[in-house]
Design a protein around this motif. Structure first.
Motif, PDB file in Angstrom:
ATOM      1  N   TRP A 107       3.052   2.802  -1.741  1.00 21.27           N
ATOM      2  CA  TRP A 107       3.828   1.575  -2.283  1.00 21.27           C
ATOM      3  C   TRP A 107       3.746   1.502  -3.673  1.00 21.27           C
ATOM      4  CZ3 TRP A 107       3.596  -2.811   1.569  1.00 21.27           C
ATOM      5  CH2 TRP A 107       4.189  -2.224   2.900  1.00 21.27           C
ATOM      6  N   ARG A 108       4.736   1.567  -4.682  1.00 25.94           N
ATOM      7  CA  ARG A 108       4.452   1.298  -6.078  1.00 25.94           C
ATOM      8  C   ARG A 108       4.634  -0.246  -6.347  1.00 25.94           C
ATOM      9  NH1 ARG A 108       8.058   5.818  -6.505  1.00 25.94           N
ATOM     10  NH2 ARG A 108       9.951   4.510  -6.952  1.00 25.94           N
ATOM     11  N   ARG A 109       5.426  -0.863  -5.556  1.00 24.40           N
ATOM     12  CA  ARG A 109       5.717  -2.171  -5.636  1.00 24.40           C
ATOM     13  C   ARG A 109       5.838  -2.976  -4.408  1.00 24.40           C
ATOM     14  NH1 ARG A 109      10.217  -4.087  -8.200  1.00 24.40           N
ATOM     15  NH2 ARG A 109       9.211  -5.995  -9.094  1.00 24.40           N
ATOM     16  N   ASP A 139       2.582  -5.517 -12.533  1.00 26.90           N
ATOM     17  CA  ASP A 139       3.810  -4.469 -12.216  1.00 26.90           C
ATOM     18  C   ASP A 139       3.780  -4.128 -11.077  1.00 26.90           C
ATOM     19  OD1 ASP A 139       1.200  -3.359 -12.873  1.00 26.90           O
ATOM     20  OD2 ASP A 139       1.858  -1.435 -12.788  1.00 26.90           O
ATOM     21  N   ARG A 140       2.734  -4.201 -10.182  1.00 23.91           N
ATOM     22  CA  ARG A 140       3.018  -3.956  -8.609  1.00 23.91           C
ATOM     23  C   ARG A 140       3.466  -4.941  -7.928  1.00 23.91           C
ATOM     24  NH1 ARG A 140      -1.016   0.180  -7.887  1.00 23.91           N
ATOM     25  NH2 ARG A 140       0.206   0.326  -5.686  1.00 23.91           N
ATOM     26  N   VAL A 141       3.903  -5.876  -8.185  1.00 23.96           N
ATOM     27  CA  VAL A 141       4.285  -7.110  -7.502  1.00 23.96           C
ATOM     28  C   VAL A 141       5.725  -7.468  -7.810  1.00 23.96           C
ATOM     29  CG1 VAL A 141       4.105  -9.672  -7.037  1.00 23.96           C
ATOM     30  CG2 VAL A 141       2.082  -8.235  -7.852  1.00 23.96           C
ATOM     31  N   ASP A 157      10.228   1.787  -3.797  1.00 27.91           N
ATOM     32  CA  ASP A 157      11.116   0.974  -4.872  1.00 27.91           C
ATOM     33  C   ASP A 157      12.012   0.492  -4.091  1.00 27.91           C
ATOM     34  OD1 ASP A 157      12.448   0.432  -6.910  1.00 27.91           O
ATOM     35  OD2 ASP A 157      12.572   2.624  -7.507  1.00 27.91           O
ATOM     36  N   MET A 184      -2.203  -0.605  -0.940  1.00 28.77           N
ATOM     37  CA  MET A 184      -0.757   0.071  -1.425  1.00 28.77           C
ATOM     38  C   MET A 184      -0.636   1.372  -1.927  1.00 28.77           C
ATOM     39  SD  MET A 184       0.532  -3.563  -3.441  1.00 28.77           S
ATOM     40  CE  MET A 184       1.971  -2.809  -4.099  1.00 28.77           C
ATOM     41  N   ASP A 185      -1.655   1.751  -2.430  1.00 25.33           N
ATOM     42  CA  ASP A 185      -1.909   3.101  -3.163  1.00 25.33           C
ATOM     43  C   ASP A 185      -1.852   4.097  -1.688  1.00 25.33           C
ATOM     44  OD1 ASP A 185      -1.857   2.490  -5.682  1.00 25.33           O
ATOM     45  OD2 ASP A 185      -4.044   2.323  -5.600  1.00 25.33           O
ATOM     46  N   LEU A 222      -4.760  -3.679  -3.419  1.00 26.41           N
ATOM     47  CA  LEU A 222      -4.174  -2.540  -4.243  1.00 26.41           C
ATOM     48  C   LEU A 222      -4.241  -1.185  -3.552  1.00 26.41           C
ATOM     49  CD1 LEU A 222      -4.919  -4.108  -7.735  1.00 26.41           C
ATOM     50  CD2 LEU A 222      -2.620  -3.754  -6.719  1.00 26.41           C
ATOM     51  N   ALA A 250      -2.603  -6.724 -11.676  1.00 23.61           N
ATOM     52  CA  ALA A 250      -1.493  -5.820 -11.544  1.00 23.61           C
ATOM     53  C   ALA A 250       0.027  -6.359 -11.367  1.00 23.61           C
ATOM     54  CB  ALA A 250      -1.983  -4.778 -10.637  1.00 23.61           C
TER      55      ALA A 250
END
Length: 337
Positions: A118-120, A142-144, A70, A113-114, A110, A140
């Motif tokens: 990492w959420r974003r 919301d992940r950027v 975050d 990231m998971d 993605l 996605a």
């Protein structure tokens, strides 16, 4: 070695297989950056940006726990992750060509990231990597946290063979179907709320500049366009300017800069530059510049050819004169006898 294991889509008559994506992390901090390289590149291709963004040259110890992704955290610093796309470097090489679409490769990013927790993240892509980054942002948003496209081709269907595009599927051609999907993806990116940065080299012959300008217009008002002197590897040719622009976008994103304030492109509503005419004008300007460069290079080559021919002719002429001088009979006067 650090790997992220993803499950490949099942092929006809076959079973799902695992694909191992090799990655490296650099630096520490709450600000996360995911770097996606282009065709035939590896994670090492991002070396100038890794050093510029994090100050690190050695990867972090993967035994260390990952930080929360975050950006609102108080921790300072930047953590960067770059990786080898499937089929390149130390990552797995699926045998089926169908396993190399931008959708599948965006899902790899993605999944990484998971894997990192990492959420974003700020997502930066170069060349084909920018197409993958754009696909990720559309899938996605919301992940950027922000999106940077370096030497982008513009995406879409411009590189697909015309015969394939004109094939009729149902009541529409593939061109119409792909264009509708392309427009939808651009709209999802435009209205996602994150900042977009497009960096391009003016001398890029792989992805022409007018495509970047056109894409920036289509992503207005979220996009900012930065043109630098350089070619397709402007991230290596102009690393200081590129890194400064990337850091500027990350800082603006963290301070919630308004999209209108971020963009450096004229507003369509002002009537100064319409999207359609902009692409035509920029393409016409680039075509004129390319024609002038071609003409200049052609004249230079013709000059060299002329000098070469003249030199060869002069050498031959001198050689003939010498031969004639040798073979010419010597006149002997009567007085010498």
């Amino acid at each position: 070695m650090p790997y992220c294991v993803v499950t490949a889509a099942a092929v006809a008559g076959g079973e799902q297989e695992e694909v191992r994506i090799f990655y490296q992390r650099y630096g520490h901090g709450a600000t996360k950056v995911l770097l996606i390289i282009g065709f035939a590149g590896t994670y090492e291709s991002w070396a100038p940006q890794v050093k510029g963004l994090t100050g690190a040259v050695e990867p972090v110890d993967e035994e260390a726990p990952a930080d929360d992704g975050d950006d609102s955290g108080a921790a300072e610093g930047v953590e960067v992750c770059c990786f080898d796309n499937r089929g390149m470097g130390r990552s797995s090489v699926p045998a089926q060509k169908s396993q190399y679409t931008t959708v599948i490769m965006a899902k790899d990013a993605l999944a990484l990231m998971d894997h990192l927790g990492w959420r974003r993240a700020h997502v930066f892509g170069h060349s084909m990597g920018s197409m993958i980054a754009s696909k990720l942002a559309a899938m996605a948003p919301d992940r950027v946290a922000s999106l940077a496209l370096l030497n982008t081709t513009g995406g879409g269907y411009q590189c697909i063979p015309k015969e394939y595009l004109e094939e009729v599927i149902g009541t529409s051609t593939r061109r119409q179907m792909l264009y509708q999907e392309y427009v939808k993806e651009l709209d999802r990116i435009r209205f996602a709320g994150f900042l977009v940065l497009i960096i391009h080299g003016r001398d890029d012959v792989v992805a022409q500049l007018y495509r970047a300008r056109r894409l920036a217009q289509k992503l207005q008002p979220a996009a900012k366009l930065v043109e630098l002197h350089g070619g397709h590897l402007v991230s290596h040719e102009r690393p200081a300017e590129v890194n400064m622009s990337l850091m500027e976008m990350m800082k603006a994103s963290k301070s919630n800069t308004d999209l209108e304030e971020w963009s450096n492109l004229p507003n369509n509503s002002d009537g100064l530059l319409l999207s359609g005419s902009a692409s035509c004008l920029t393409k016409r300007d680039d075509d004129r510049v390319n024609y002038l460069v071609f003409t200049y290079n052609l004249l230079g080559k013709l000059q060299l050819i002329f000098l070469f021919i003249f030199g060869v002719f002069y050498v031959i002429l001198e050689h003939v004169r010498r031969v004639v001088r040798i073979l010419k009979p010597v006149r002997v006067s009567a007085s010498t006898l």
